[in-house]
Design a protein around this motif. Structure first.
Motif, PDB file in Angstrom:
ATOM      1  N   HIS A 171       0.849  -1.186   0.000  1.00  8.55           N
ATOM      2  CA  HIS A 171       0.000   0.000   0.000  1.00  8.55           C
ATOM      3  C   HIS A 171       0.888   1.240   0.000  1.00  8.55           C
ATOM      4  O   HIS A 171       2.091   1.161   0.279  1.00  8.55           O
ATOM      5  N   ALA A 172       0.288   2.381  -0.325  1.00  5.18           N
ATOM      6  CA  ALA A 172       1.042   3.633  -0.395  1.00  5.18           C
ATOM      7  C   ALA A 172       0.468   4.630   0.598  1.00  5.18           C
ATOM      8  O   ALA A 172      -0.748   4.750   0.730  1.00  5.18           O
ATOM      9  N   LEU A 173       1.354   5.334   1.286  1.00  7.36           N
ATOM     10  CA  LEU A 173       0.962   6.421   2.180  1.00  7.36           C
ATOM     11  C   LEU A 173       1.457   7.706   1.541  1.00  7.36           C
ATOM     12  O   LEU A 173       2.663   7.945   1.473  1.00  7.36           O
ATOM     13  N   PRO A 191      -2.315  12.748   5.403  1.00  7.46           N
ATOM     14  CA  PRO A 191      -1.871  11.727   4.449  1.00  7.46           C
ATOM     15  C   PRO A 191      -3.016  10.833   3.985  1.00  7.46           C
ATOM     16  O   PRO A 191      -3.977  10.591   4.712  1.00  7.46           O
ATOM     17  N   ALA A 192      -2.881  10.355   2.755  1.00  6.92           N
ATOM     18  CA  ALA A 192      -3.892   9.469   2.174  1.00  6.92           C
ATOM     19  C   ALA A 192      -3.298   8.075   1.999  1.00  6.92           C
ATOM     20  O   ALA A 192      -2.174   7.924   1.500  1.00  6.92           O
ATOM     21  N   SER A 229       3.587  12.949  -2.838  1.00  4.56           N
ATOM     22  CA  SER A 229       4.855  12.556  -2.220  1.00  4.56           C
ATOM     23  C   SER A 229       4.652  11.302  -1.384  1.00  4.56           C
ATOM     24  O   SER A 229       3.664  11.189  -0.656  1.00  4.56           O
ATOM     25  N   ASN A 230       5.590  10.370  -1.471  1.00  5.29           N
ATOM     26  CA  ASN A 230       5.499   9.116  -0.721  1.00  5.29           C
ATOM     27  C   ASN A 230       6.012   9.329   0.700  1.00  5.29           C
ATOM     28  O   ASN A 230       7.206   9.562   0.919  1.00  5.29           O
ATOM     29  N   LEU A 231       5.108   9.216   1.672  1.00  6.30           N
ATOM     30  CA  LEU A 231       5.477   9.390   3.078  1.00  6.30           C
ATOM     31  C   LEU A 231       5.874   8.079   3.739  1.00  6.30           C
ATOM     32  O   LEU A 231       6.557   8.080   4.770  1.00  6.30           O
ATOM     33  N   GLY A 232       5.430   6.972   3.171  1.00  7.37           N
ATOM     34  CA  GLY A 232       5.662   5.682   3.797  1.00  7.37           C
ATOM     35  C   GLY A 232       6.789   4.904   3.155  1.00  7.37           C
ATOM     36  O   GLY A 232       7.697   5.471   2.535  1.00  7.37           O
ATOM     37  N   ASP A 233       6.723   3.592   3.317  1.00  9.02           N
ATOM     38  CA  ASP A 233       7.744   2.723   2.735  1.00  9.02           C
ATOM     39  C   ASP A 233       7.611   2.693   1.219  1.00  9.02           C
ATOM     40  O   ASP A 233       6.582   3.082   0.644  1.00  9.02           O
ATOM     41  N   ALA A 234       8.674   2.219   0.556  1.00  9.22           N
ATOM     42  CA  ALA A 234       8.656   2.123  -0.897  1.00  9.22           C
ATOM     43  C   ALA A 234       7.535   1.190  -1.359  1.00  9.22           C
ATOM     44  O   ALA A 234       7.197   0.214  -0.682  1.00  9.22           O
ATOM     45  N   PHE A 235       6.964   1.492  -2.501  1.00  9.77           N
ATOM     46  CA  PHE A 235       5.920   0.636  -3.071  1.00  9.77           C
ATOM     47  C   PHE A 235       6.075   0.597  -4.580  1.00  9.77           C
ATOM     48  O   PHE A 235       6.772   1.435  -5.175  1.00  9.77           O
TER      49      PHE A 235
END
Length: 619
Positions: free
Chosen positions: A177-179, A191-192, A205-211
């Motif tokens: 999943h993407a944050l 964040p979404a 912008s990606n706030l979480g882990d790589a996806f």
């Protein structure tokens, strides 16, 4: 690099440099010619030829440059005051009044330099719209990962979006999943979370882990690229604004020619044409307006407001409708704790939650930590931490098991299966569990800025008749902000193109100023009569599209800016009225033979000095 590519690369730079230095060069040539010609004639009468050569050369140079401007204006259907200046200098040379012609050349070239200086000063320091655009992407192939230029992406490419990267193209999440931080596109500061199979937009912008994601289109077809194109289209569709001085040009030109013709016909002396044209040269109009507006721009700059051109300040004086973005403009643009719901000690709940969240990089967790520090709470060192990115975190604090996160995460850690209270879509809730029992909730929202209420009051006091909100955020959030600030119109869940339509619709009420702070606001800022960029986040795109940039994050500057613009325009109009009135009196005296061309030119100089001195009051 080939010769042709070198030429293509250098030509725009060459033209830009010429555009910037030519007004200064023209003014220097005119001043040098007048000084040299005067000194040669005063120093030795035998040098009359060289004196005349210096005066005529300077005047002809200005006439040639002026003729180009006049021709371009006539081609556009504009008859400006420059035509009178061209006629007066040409007539002075024709009848041998070289000093009078050179004096007019100096004043005209000086006015052109002032306008050029104002524009150049305003444009310095502007950010580029493409500063946030990704330049490359990480493509996933059977042989591994490879970094490729953004232009090389094609639909169907599998891409890896690392933590902190900007999503390079529109597409779907395919693994995990993407944050995402979508604030630059939608204005939503929170964040979404996007699950596998869900659509995501470029520019997030990606706030979480790589996806991993699958691109659904090329970078040029992406949401972000579309916004950039809309900015260009909005700029091109904006109606051009004529110089204030040119609005008086046709009537003044007709009056000048009538007086000059009658003077020559009734007196039988054709040199009176020169005398009338010289005193009729509209230097008060050519000089007073830019001086007053540049002075107003300088005053605004000292207050931390960058205005991109004197014409922008002129339009600002007539604004009657203001359209606001919400996130980062009327609100802080960052989540903040608004309340803690618990039947226990609220500050202890906050302390325990913040202690665990010290180990989380999630924006919600950091908000909780900042609130605890703001209240002066002592945070403990957490132990045995375990985090599910985008869902929650748990660990031990002072021997107690603490979990903080969304409802699904907390429900799996506690004995409670029922979400407490109704869901409020205008807020974000973090649930806190202590020792496997739900202990309370920490409610966060994007609060209204402290300076928003007085700023709205200032605009009402200044006579702005309509204040609207246009945001990409959810309707319930927009309604809460709009009602709190008593705005006249609230439009929510708008795409960038729909914001442009909203700005266009508001024009039925008067000239429109749009105030925003992000990429999603850029097309609307460009489409408005005046666009104002405000805020700290994502300012590059807004600053490029806007006409005004608030260098300090202070909405109170908007009212001050309108006051400065109105005062500068009023002083400019006052200077024009006084200057034209004195010029008309001088024209009548010249037509009756009481002023020679040189005397008329010198009198015009006195009028110019008086008018410019009045215009400088705008400082």
């Amino acid at each position: 690099m080939s010769a042709s590519s070198r030429i293509n690369y250098r030509l725009p730079i060459t033209f830009t440099v010429i555009h910037r230095i030519w007004p200064l060069s023209l003014a220097a040539i005119a001043i040098t010619g007048l000084i040299v010609g005067g000194l040669l004639r005063w120093w030795h009468g035998d040098l009359l030829f060289w004196s005349t050569t210096a005066l005529v050369s300077a005047t002809i140079t200005v006439i040639v440059a002026l003729s180009v401007d006049v021709a371009l204006s006539l081609r556009r259907g504009d008859i400006g005051l420059d035509l009178i200046a061209a006629l007066s200098m040409s007539a002075a040379l024709w009848f041998g009044e070289y000093f009078a012609g050179a004096i007019v050349a100096v004043m005209y070239a000086g006015g052109q330099f002032l306008e050029s200086f104002a524009q150049g000063r305003a444009e310095s320091g502007m950010s580029e719209l493409l500063s946030r655009a990704p330049r490359s992407a990480v493509r996933v192939t059977a042989s591994g990962l490879s970094e490729v230029p953004i232009a090389a992406l094609v639909p169907g490419d599998k891409l890896l979006v690392r933590k902190g990267d900007v999503v390079p193209a529109d597409g779907k999440v395919v693994a995990g999943h993407a944050l995402l931080n979508e604030a630059a596109l939608t204005g939503e500061p929170l964040p979404a979370r996007r699950e596998s199979g869900e659509l995501i937009m470029s520019g997030s912008s990606n706030l979480g882990d790589a996806f991993e994601m699958i691109a659904s289109g090329s970078a040029s077809e992406s949401t972000y690229a579309g916004i950039i194109r809309m900015v260009s289209q909005a700029r091109n569709s904006k109606a051009p604004i004529s110089r204030l001085a040119d609005r008086f040009s046709l009537a003044f030109l007709a009056m000048t020619l009538v007086i000059a013709g009658l003077a020559a016909w009734l007196s039988g002396d054709p040199t009176r044409i020169v005398a009338v044209l010289v005193v009729a040269t509209p230097c008060p109009l050519i000089l007073a307006v830019p001086v007053a507006l540049v002075a107003g721009m300088s005053k605004a700059a000292r207050a931390g407001v960058l205005v991109k051109g004197a014409h922008v300040l002129e339009v600002l004086a007539t604004i009657s409708v203001v359209v606001f973005d919400k996130t980062g403009t009327l609100t802080t643009g960052e989540p903040a704790v608004v309340r803690i719901e618990t039947d226990r000690d609220a500050e202890e709940i906050l302390r325990l939650a913040a202690s665990v969240d010290q180990a989380s990089g999630h924006v919600i967790g950091q908000t909780i930590v900042e609130e605890a520090k703001r209240r002066g709470l002592r945070l403990a060192k957490p132990a045995q931490l375990a985090e599910v990115p985008g869902e929650g975190i748990e660990g031990y604090v002072d021997g107690r098991k603490v979990a903080v996160g969304g409802w699904d995460f907390i429900a799996g850690k506690t004995r409670s299966a029922t979400r407490p209270g109704p869901k409020d879509n205008s807020t974000v809730t973090a649930y806190v569990a202590i020792d496997d029992a739900l202990a309370g909730t920490i409610v966060m929202a994007d609060p209204v800025r402290k300076d928003a209420v007085p700023a709205i009051a200032d605009l009402r006091r200044l006579g702005v008749k309509r204040l609207s909100l246009a945001t990409g955020d959810r309707a319930e959030v927009a309604d809460a902000v709009g009602l709190a600030l008593r705005l006249d119109q609230i439009s929510a869940e708008l795409e960038p193109a729909e914001k442009v339509q909203r700005v266009t619709a508001e024009r039925s009420y008067g000239r429109v100023m749009m105030i925003g702070d992000g990429v999603n606001d850029a097309p609307a800022l460009a489409a408005a009569d005046v666009g104002v960029a405000v805020g700290r986040r994502n300012l590059a795109a807004a600053a490029e599209a806007a006409d005004v940039v608030l260098l300090r994050d202070d909405l109170g500057q908007i009212g001050t800016l309108l006051q400065t613009a109105r005062r500068s325009r009023a002083i400019a109009l006052q200077s024009v009225a006084c200057g034209v009135g004195l010029s008309v009196i001088a024209m009548v005296c010249a037509s009756l033979g009481y002023l020679t061309p040189v005397q008329g030119a010198l009198l015009q100089e006195v009028i110019d000095v008086a008018v410019i001195g009045n215009a400088l009051r705008a400082l």
